[in-house]
Design a protein around this motif. Structure first.
Motif, PDB file in Angstrom:
ATOM      1  N   PRO A  85      93.878  69.330  42.483  1.00  0.00           N
ATOM      2  CA  PRO A  85      94.025  69.883  43.838  1.00  0.00           C
ATOM      3  C   PRO A  85      92.725  70.379  44.456  1.00  0.00           C
ATOM      4  O   PRO A  85      92.654  70.575  45.673  1.00  0.00           O
ATOM      5  CB  PRO A  85      95.014  71.036  43.630  1.00  0.00           C
ATOM      6  N   ASP A  86      91.682  70.556  43.650  1.00  0.00           N
ATOM      7  CA  ASP A  86      90.398  70.997  44.183  1.00  0.00           C
ATOM      8  C   ASP A  86      89.555  69.838  44.703  1.00  0.00           C
ATOM      9  O   ASP A  86      88.517  70.052  45.346  1.00  0.00           O
ATOM     10  CB  ASP A  86      89.608  71.769  43.121  1.00  0.00           C
ATOM     11  N   VAL A  87      89.986  68.604  44.454  1.00  0.00           N
ATOM     12  CA  VAL A  87      89.267  67.419  44.935  1.00  0.00           C
ATOM     13  C   VAL A  87      89.784  67.048  46.320  1.00  0.00           C
ATOM     14  O   VAL A  87      90.985  66.877  46.518  1.00  0.00           O
ATOM     15  CB  VAL A  87      89.423  66.237  43.962  1.00  0.00           C
ATOM     16  N   VAL A  88      88.886  66.918  47.283  1.00  0.00           N
ATOM     17  CA  VAL A  88      89.277  66.625  48.665  1.00  0.00           C
ATOM     18  C   VAL A  88      89.105  65.149  49.016  1.00  0.00           C
ATOM     19  O   VAL A  88      89.683  64.671  49.999  1.00  0.00           O
ATOM     20  CB  VAL A  88      88.485  67.485  49.667  1.00  0.00           C
ATOM     21  N   GLU A  98      79.155  57.622  59.892  1.00  0.00           N
ATOM     22  CA  GLU A  98      80.255  58.591  60.005  1.00  0.00           C
ATOM     23  C   GLU A  98      80.891  58.872  58.656  1.00  0.00           C
ATOM     24  O   GLU A  98      81.423  59.965  58.426  1.00  0.00           O
ATOM     25  CB  GLU A  98      81.311  58.104  61.003  1.00  0.00           C
ATOM     26  N   ASP A  99      80.811  57.903  57.742  1.00  0.00           N
ATOM     27  CA  ASP A  99      81.360  58.119  56.403  1.00  0.00           C
ATOM     28  C   ASP A  99      80.479  59.081  55.596  1.00  0.00           C
ATOM     29  O   ASP A  99      80.973  60.040  54.996  1.00  0.00           O
ATOM     30  CB  ASP A  99      81.549  56.802  55.664  1.00  0.00           C
ATOM     31  N   LEU A 100      79.170  58.849  55.581  1.00  0.00           N
ATOM     32  CA  LEU A 100      78.256  59.750  54.876  1.00  0.00           C
ATOM     33  C   LEU A 100      78.398  61.177  55.396  1.00  0.00           C
ATOM     34  O   LEU A 100      78.480  62.135  54.613  1.00  0.00           O
ATOM     35  CB  LEU A 100      76.817  59.269  55.051  1.00  0.00           C
ATOM     36  N   ASP A 101      78.441  61.327  56.705  1.00  0.00           N
ATOM     37  CA  ASP A 101      78.612  62.661  57.286  1.00  0.00           C
ATOM     38  C   ASP A 101      79.936  63.286  56.857  1.00  0.00           C
ATOM     39  O   ASP A 101      79.990  64.497  56.594  1.00  0.00           O
ATOM     40  CB  ASP A 101      78.547  62.566  58.813  1.00  0.00           C
ATOM     41  N   MET A 102      80.986  62.490  56.765  1.00  0.00           N
ATOM     42  CA  MET A 102      82.279  63.009  56.323  1.00  0.00           C
ATOM     43  C   MET A 102      82.191  63.509  54.886  1.00  0.00           C
ATOM     44  O   MET A 102      82.710  64.582  54.560  1.00  0.00           O
ATOM     45  CB  MET A 102      83.355  61.937  56.450  1.00  0.00           C
ATOM     46  N   TRP A 103      81.532  62.756  53.983  1.00  0.00           N
ATOM     47  CA  TRP A 103      81.420  63.208  52.586  1.00  0.00           C
ATOM     48  C   TRP A 103      80.645  64.518  52.536  1.00  0.00           C
ATOM     49  O   TRP A 103      81.004  65.430  51.778  1.00  0.00           O
ATOM     50  CB  TRP A 103      80.700  62.182  51.707  1.00  0.00           C
ATOM     51  N   LEU A 104      79.604  64.637  53.346  1.00  0.00           N
ATOM     52  CA  LEU A 104      78.799  65.861  53.334  1.00  0.00           C
ATOM     53  C   LEU A 104      79.614  67.064  53.793  1.00  0.00           C
ATOM     54  O   LEU A 104      79.522  68.148  53.209  1.00  0.00           O
ATOM     55  CB  LEU A 104      77.565  65.674  54.225  1.00  0.00           C
ATOM     56  N   LEU A 162      83.072  67.263  53.899  1.00  0.00           N
ATOM     57  CA  LEU A 162      84.172  67.505  52.956  1.00  0.00           C
ATOM     58  C   LEU A 162      83.657  68.187  51.693  1.00  0.00           C
ATOM     59  O   LEU A 162      84.337  69.041  51.117  1.00  0.00           O
ATOM     60  CB  LEU A 162      84.856  66.183  52.591  1.00  0.00           C
ATOM     61  N   GLY A 163      82.447  67.806  51.276  1.00  0.00           N
ATOM     62  CA  GLY A 163      81.867  68.379  50.067  1.00  0.00           C
ATOM     63  C   GLY A 163      81.544  69.853  50.194  1.00  0.00           C
ATOM     64  O   GLY A 163      81.255  70.514  49.182  1.00  0.00           O
ATOM     65  N   LYS A 169      85.812  69.452  46.229  1.00  0.00           N
ATOM     66  CA  LYS A 169      85.061  68.564  45.350  1.00  0.00           C
ATOM     67  C   LYS A 169      85.241  67.093  45.740  1.00  0.00           C
ATOM     68  O   LYS A 169      86.272  66.693  46.285  1.00  0.00           O
ATOM     69  CB  LYS A 169      85.509  68.771  43.902  1.00  0.00           C
ATOM     70  N   LEU A 170      84.205  66.305  45.422  1.00  0.00           N
ATOM     71  CA  LEU A 170      84.208  64.858  45.632  1.00  0.00           C
ATOM     72  C   LEU A 170      84.171  64.178  44.267  1.00  0.00           C
ATOM     73  O   LEU A 170      83.537  64.668  43.334  1.00  0.00           O
ATOM     74  CB  LEU A 170      82.988  64.424  46.450  1.00  0.00           C
ATOM     75  N   GLU A 171      84.846  63.019  44.159  1.00  0.00           N
ATOM     76  CA  GLU A 171      84.858  62.324  42.869  1.00  0.00           C
ATOM     77  C   GLU A 171      85.035  60.825  43.076  1.00  0.00           C
ATOM     78  O   GLU A 171      85.502  60.371  44.132  1.00  0.00           O
ATOM     79  CB  GLU A 171      85.982  62.879  41.980  1.00  0.00           C
ATOM     80  N   ASN A 172      84.634  60.069  42.073  1.00  0.00           N
ATOM     81  CA  ASN A 172      84.875  58.629  41.996  1.00  0.00           C
ATOM     82  C   ASN A 172      85.631  58.307  40.715  1.00  0.00           C
ATOM     83  O   ASN A 172      85.230  58.753  39.637  1.00  0.00           O
ATOM     84  CB  ASN A 172      83.555  57.847  42.002  1.00  0.00           C
ATOM     85  N   ILE A 173      86.707  57.547  40.840  1.00  0.00           N
ATOM     86  CA  ILE A 173      87.442  57.074  39.666  1.00  0.00           C
ATOM     87  C   ILE A 173      86.613  56.002  38.964  1.00  0.00           C
ATOM     88  O   ILE A 173      86.004  55.147  39.612  1.00  0.00           O
ATOM     89  CB  ILE A 173      88.807  56.500  40.087  1.00  0.00           C
TER      90      ILE A 173
END
Length: 317
Positions: free
Chosen positions: A125-128, A193-199, A201-202, A206-210
């Protein structure tokens, strides 16, 4: 930031699905059927598919409408061309799901993608936002290689702050409430716009990759990244500077290298060799030979294209 209200998902269809899939479409008829089918064939089926036709002039709209007529989970938005950021924000405003999954119309989701990502987000739940590894294919669908993305929140944030994608947009699944809380995509940062979104949201979770491939990502000459590579790098620097200021740290941007071919012969030659050697390493020898020939066509006297071609034809692992 957006003219579209991002306060709530629109709920006129009744019970909200777990996942809202956002697919922007602009002149993508050549790849659109495969992209839509890859969503409809997911092993996890509790989703809605929102497709926004951003003023296409080919027959993309006809393809989208034919699928919508057969599947009530598909919502079609069609209008004049307003650009990719306005399109993404409009789809977000219409999304009813707990999670937002992005798939651009030239990419292909692998069948287990949603099942893996929903499970991961429910258990963490801490991963956005969660992405995954990416299989690179070319415009003809030929396999090139698999990119193994950075793991771990700290490393992903560090990579994003340096101007690297860190998470492939077409692999991303995000919490819709958190996306709305940051105001959706920033129209002032078109192309990144994607890079800015990760920044952003981070800064809230938390951000993660499976550690598993979940999307076939298509490299082709008409993609935005290939057509606007230099402008994309400049916009990435602005996004990283803004994020560094918000976080109260020195800007760490160091990603000046293009990751797709520019218009000049040197860049095109370099990337044809890159794609060819990727294919050769993965024993895709026919594809490697094709890219050897492409490199030779660009620079016939350069020995590297000939070396790739000879290895593809005769020196196999």
């Amino acid at each position: 930031m957006s003219e579209v209200s991002l306060s709530d998902g629109i709920t006129e269809k009744g019970t909200a699905p777990i996942v809202s899939v956002n697919m922007p479409v602009y002149n993508c008829a050549a790849y659109l059927t495969e992209a839509i089918e890859s969503i409809l064939n997911q092993t996890f089926q509790d989703f809605e598919l929102i497709i926004c036709n951003d003023g296409s002039t080919d027959h993309s709209l006809k393809i989208v409408q034919s699928y919508a007529a057969k599947d009530s989970r598909i919502t079609v938005i069609t209008r004049e061309n307003l650009g990719i950021v306005a399109t993404r924000n409009e789809m977000l405003a219409h999304s009813r799901g707990k999670f937002i999954a992005v798939l651009d119309c030239d990419d292909v989701a692998l069948p287990h993608r949603f099942a893996l990502q929903v499970k991961y987000l429910e258990e963490h739940p801490d991963v956005v936002c969660v992405g995954g590894d990416t299989r690179l294919i070319d415009g003809k669908g030929r396999y090139l290689t698999t990119l193994l993305h950075i793991r771990g929140n700290e490393a992903i944030n560090e990579s994003a702050l340096a101007g690297n994608g860190a998470i492939t947009h077409s692999c991303a699944m995000m919490r819709s409430d958190i996306m709305r809380s940051v105001g959706g995509y920033d129209p002032d940062l078109n192309l990144v716009e994607d890079l800015d979104m990760w920044l952003r949201l981070g800064e809230l979770g938390k951000l993660e990759n499976i550690a598993e491939p979940i999307v076939n990502y298509r490299l082709h000459a008409k993609s935005a990244s290939e057509l606007n590579g230099l402008e994309q790098r400049q916009a990435a620097k602005r996004a990283c500077e803004a994020a560094s200021k918000r976080r109260g740290i020195a800007c760490q941007y160091n990603s000046g290298e293009l990751w797709r071919p520019a218009s000049d012969a040197d860049s095109k030659h370099k990337f044809m060799l890159q794609y060819g050697w990727w294919a050769w390493i993965n024993k895709e020898y026919k594809t490697a030979a094709i890219y050897g020939l492409k490199a030779i066509k660009i620079k016939v006297l350069n020995k590297e294209g000939w070396r790739l071609l000879v290895c593809a034809l005769f020196k196999r692992k």
